[in-house]
Design an enzyme around this catalytic site. Sequence first.
Site, PDB file in Angstrom:
ATOM      1  CB  SER A  50      -0.891   0.008   1.243  1.00  0.00           C
ATOM      2  OG  SER A  50      -0.118   0.264   2.393  1.00  0.00           O
ATOM      3  CG  ASP A  82      -3.364  -2.286  -3.477  1.00  0.00           C
ATOM      4  OD1 ASP A  82      -3.972  -2.273  -4.557  1.00  0.00           O
ATOM      5  OD2 ASP A  82      -3.858  -2.732  -2.418  1.00  0.00           O
ATOM      6  N   GLY A 209     -10.831  -6.528  -2.841  1.00  0.00           N
ATOM      7  CA  GLY A 209     -11.703  -6.918  -1.730  1.00  0.00           C
ATOM      8  C   GLY A 209     -11.882  -8.420  -1.656  1.00  0.00           C
ATOM      9  N   GLY A 210     -10.797  -9.157  -1.866  1.00  0.00           N
ATOM     10  CA  GLY A 210     -10.878 -10.622  -1.924  1.00  0.00           C
ATOM     11  C   GLY A 210     -11.160 -11.293  -0.577  1.00  0.00           C
ATOM     12  CG  ASN A 230      -5.841  -6.782  -5.347  1.00  0.00           C
ATOM     13  OD1 ASN A 230      -5.239  -7.396  -6.218  1.00  0.00           O
ATOM     14  ND2 ASN A 230      -5.977  -5.475  -5.358  1.00  0.00           N
TER      15      ASN A 230
HETATM   16 ZN   LIG Z   1      -8.249  -2.603  -3.582  1.00  0.00          ZN
END
Ligand SMILES: [Zn+2]
Length: 284
Positions: A50, A82, A209-210, A230
Amino acid sequence: MPLENMKVMLAKATAGRYAVGAFNVLDYNSAKAAVQAAEELRAPVILQTSAKTVTFWGSRTLMGWLRELTASSPVPVAVHLDHCKDLDLVKECIEAGWTSVMIDASAKPFEENLSLSRQVVEMARPRDVTVEAELGAIVGVEDDIHVKEQDSHLADPAQAAEFCAKVQPDCFAPAIGTAHGIYKGEPKIAYHILEKVAATTRVPIALHGGTGLSDEVFRRCIALGCAKVNISTQVKYAFIDGFVAYHNAHNTQYDPLKVIKAQFDEMKKGIAANIQLFGGVGKA
Ligand SMILES: [Zn+2]
């Protein structure tokens, strides 16, 4: 092998109807867990960071660890930035060695999203860095899942086609009803949108949003064209829970390396299970 970008791994995944797991790593230990899981399963893998994690450690420090971890790895590994809204940070990561970046200008009006995403492609392509771009709004951890609210955030297939034709991203993240964080209800996945977008854009799709989606949802999304999945929240939970559970069970021990090992094992177990579920085993 040296780090690679996402192009070949996602093209192979799209053709083979499986998905490459993209795991948000936080530090050396979590990155090592992802790399070892991928190596043991002979699977390609994407290590994602991130923007917050990059800022916390510094891009050079983080890239130093990731290069060291993957230098002699026999499986293809990409390092991906990301959800980044900051073009300066995108540039910094490209210069530091990231092989892939995501520009997230999805909160901006369509034309502005188009223009910012296009700028990132122009910045990245000469360096052989792949680009993921987003359209629609993937709801966040705070948001309750209300269909009405959710519908207004979903990507529009006609706009998606125009966006991909003009931006030419290597990977595309349309909002299709998944959410970041922990699901508070049954997610309503807009499979019809996913199907249309995958067919018209012909760009590998990223599923955001896995964490918390059922096996059935994953299988369906992958069959419809999701080539990158992800996983972030699950890694965060394993990071904390692995640590806390070990300490609670041995609360007089105070041996940090044992706690770090327990944390590593918990993260690796979850990552390996995801790689298996997404069909990546033996695809390296
Ligand atoms: Zn995402």
